[in-house]
Design an enzyme around this catalytic site. Structure first.
Site, mmCIF file in Angstrom:
data_model
loop_
_atom_site.group_PDB
_atom_site.id
_atom_site.type_symbol
_atom_site.label_atom_id
_atom_site.label_comp_id
_atom_site.label_asym_id
_atom_site.label_seq_id
_atom_site.Cartn_x
_atom_site.Cartn_y
_atom_site.Cartn_z
ATOM 1 N N ARG A 45 0.831 -1.219 0.000
ATOM 2 C CA ARG A 45 0.000 0.000 0.000
ATOM 3 C C ARG A 45 0.858 1.258 0.000
ATOM 4 O O ARG A 45 0.456 2.283 -0.552
ATOM 5 C CB ARG A 45 -0.926 -0.005 1.212
ATOM 6 N N LYS A 209 -20.969 -14.460 3.591
ATOM 7 C CA LYS A 209 -22.411 -14.232 3.586
ATOM 8 C C LYS A 209 -22.953 -13.630 2.303
ATOM 9 O O LYS A 209 -22.297 -12.816 1.672
ATOM 10 C CB LYS A 209 -22.777 -13.293 4.739
ATOM 11 N N GLY A 362 -10.057 -7.848 0.518
ATOM 12 C CA GLY A 362 -8.861 -8.104 1.322
ATOM 13 C C GLY A 362 -8.541 -9.581 1.447
ATOM 14 O O GLY A 362 -7.385 -9.996 1.285
ATOM 15 N N GLY A 385 -13.606 -3.267 0.619
ATOM 16 C CA GLY A 385 -14.943 -2.673 0.724
ATOM 17 C C GLY A 385 -15.214 -1.711 -0.417
ATOM 18 O O GLY A 385 -16.313 -1.694 -0.985
HETATM 19 P P1 AMP Z 1 -16.232 -12.105 3.345
HETATM 20 O O1 AMP Z 1 -15.658 -11.179 4.362
HETATM 21 O O2 AMP Z 1 -17.718 -12.107 3.293
HETATM 22 O O3 AMP Z 1 -15.598 -11.949 1.978
HETATM 23 O O4 AMP Z 1 -15.884 -13.568 3.819
HETATM 24 C C1 AMP Z 1 -14.574 -14.044 3.965
HETATM 25 C C2 AMP Z 1 -14.629 -15.131 4.981
HETATM 26 O O5 AMP Z 1 -15.536 -16.124 4.557
HETATM 27 C C3 AMP Z 1 -13.312 -15.835 5.208
HETATM 28 O O6 AMP Z 1 -12.844 -15.471 6.484
HETATM 29 C C4 AMP Z 1 -13.675 -17.310 5.145
HETATM 30 O O7 AMP Z 1 -13.148 -18.050 6.220
HETATM 31 C C5 AMP Z 1 -15.189 -17.298 5.225
HETATM 32 N N1 AMP Z 1 -15.801 -18.475 4.588
HETATM 33 C C6 AMP Z 1 -15.616 -18.906 3.345
HETATM 34 N N2 AMP Z 1 -16.298 -20.042 3.134
HETATM 35 C C7 AMP Z 1 -16.937 -20.340 4.278
HETATM 36 C C8 AMP Z 1 -17.802 -21.394 4.669
HETATM 37 N N3 AMP Z 1 -18.120 -22.377 3.847
HETATM 38 N N4 AMP Z 1 -18.287 -21.365 5.944
HETATM 39 C C9 AMP Z 1 -17.959 -20.384 6.787
HETATM 40 N N5 AMP Z 1 -17.139 -19.347 6.460
HETATM 41 C C10 AMP Z 1 -16.639 -19.328 5.211
#
Ligand code: AMP
Length: 405
Positions: A45, A209, A362, A385
């Site tokens: 960065r 999510k 990230g 983000g």
């Molecule tokens: P996000 O911040 O929404 O992009 O999510 C990233 C996070 O999603 C990472 O820390 C992963 O560990 C988590 N992740 C990915 N796949 C799964 C899963 N099948 N169940 C639970 N967490 C997950």
């Protein structure tokens, strides 16, 4: 340049304003990772902001740099001081970096006033000032009063209406503010990818999510040829299709939205890919018992924590004819080795494709660094983000003030 929904807007850029001999305030994003001894473990960065800083120095400017770093509670904390960043900047620029004792205090203001052409002043961590994240008017004005020109080069925080990002910009007219080279290139890149992608355009969306990426999904579906869903978010879609997903992550309230997205994809002829198998575990832990299983046979009470081997092959095959790939979100809990294989395989598949490959977020950026595929990607965004909000079709608050009428 556009707002990603197709409306035409133009950004004021650094190279188009007269900065010669002026005092320039540059908002950077030097929120770099450090180890327990405060050693910077990844200075990307800082390095990516050097062209903007050097350009200002070459134009005989005096340069005031501001950034946030970590999450201090709103007052001076030694742990979050910018001392290591000042040191790295000095090493990279080979010039003295004056570090202010705080963000704003009499001494800092004096240092800013006394700053001579060719000199650099680094303000202390912006988050030491409580007003920063509240977009405080007085703070914004005080910062603005320090300089003749405002440059935003902090893509990673441009989706935040903070004093040094949004509030400050209001105090400069359009001839005295602009996007730095890094900010302009990130915005342009995402704009072109979304607006004029070489087809087939494939988007891979993963992560935990659906809720965090719902808007992005709605905006992507009409623009892509294929959409590949992995990670925890896939289970809401799988449940919507009637699968028994055990204890896998699921947002039941978003099942109607998931159905809507899949229906829209179907109507538009967008190929929609979901996992066909997973690595299921009997608990959310690296010690958990885990096995590969088809989506139809996830044992009761178990949870899917990675895509399975058949899905990795399927997704890799779907990527083969892609000319543009946009990837945001890991395919599984990649932080645990046991559940990182799916993400690693997809990373290799993206890296070895002939497509223009854009990685945003990230986690995903971290992942491709770990898999060693970083250099093979066309573009890795510095802001998670912010890149997501661009994909959602939003105009970022920190960019809005830099748009030419
Ligand atoms: P996000 O911040 O929404 O992009 O999510 C990233 C996070 O999603 C990472 O820390 C992963 O560990 C988590 N992740 C990915 N796949 C799964 C899963 N099948 N169940 C639970 N967490 C997950």
């Amino acid at each position: 340049m556009g707002d990603l929904k197709g409306n035409f807007v133009k950004l004021q850029e650094l190279k188009n304003i007269d900065i010669s001999g002026k005092k320039v305030f540059i908002r950077c994003d030097f929120n770099v990772p450090v180890d327990e001894y405060q050693n910077i473990t990844d200075d990307r960065r800082i390095r990516s902001a050097l062209p903007t800083i050097r350009y200002c120095l070459d134009n005989d400017c005096s340069v005031i740099i501001a950034t946030h770093f970590g999450r201090p509670k709103g007052g001076y904390e030694e742990e979050y001081s910018l001392k290591p960043i000042a040191k790295r900047l000095h090493t990279l620029l080979k010039t003295e970096i004056k570090l202010a004792p705080n963000v704003i205090c009499d001494e800092t203001v004096k240092m800013a006033n006394d700053l001579e052409n060719g000199e650099i002043l680094l303000l202390e961590n912006m988050r030491f000032e409580k007003g920063e994240t509240k977009n405080d008017e007085v703070l914004s004005k005080t910062l603005a009063d320090m300089a003749d020109i405002y440059i935003n080069d902090a893509f990673g925080v441009s989706h935040r209406a903070h004093s040094s990002v949004e509030g400050i910009a209001k105090h400069f007219d359009i001839k005295h503010k602009a996007a730095g080279f890094l900010l302009a290139s990130e915005i342009k890149f995402f704009y072109h990818i979304i607006k004029e992608p070489k087809r087939p355009f494939v988007s891979i969306v993963g992560g935990s999510k659906v809720s965090g990426k719902l808007e992005a999904l709605y905006n992507l579906v009409p623009k892509v040829d294929k959409i590949i869903i992995g990670g925890g978010m896939a289970f809401t879609f799988l449940k919507a299709l009637g699968h028994d997903i055990g204890n896998s992550l699921c947002e039941d309230d978003l099942i109607p939205e998931a159905i809507k997205i899949m229906d829209e994809a179907k109507q538009l002829g967008v190929k929609f890919y979901l996992p066909v198998d997973v690595i299921a575990a009997d608990g959310f832990s690296s010690e958990a018992f885990a096995k590969a299983t088809t989506i139809q046979e996830i044992p009761k009470g178990w949870m899917g924590l990675d895509i399975g081997p058949a899905t990795s092959l399927l997704f890799a095959e779907a990527l083969e004819d892609a000319h543009t790939i946009l990837w945001n979100g890991p395919m599984g809990v990649y932080e645990m080795d046991k559940f990182a294989k799916g993400s690693t395989k997809i990373s290799h598949a993206v890296a070895s494709s002939y497509a223009t490959t854009v990685v945003g977020g990230g986690d995903t950026a971290d992942l491709v660094r770990k898999t060693g595929d970083e250099d093979a990607m066309t573009f890795i965004s510095t802001g998670g983000g912010a890149s997501l909000e661009l994909i959602e079709g939003k105009v970022l608050p920190g960019v809005k003030a830099l748009i030419l009428e």
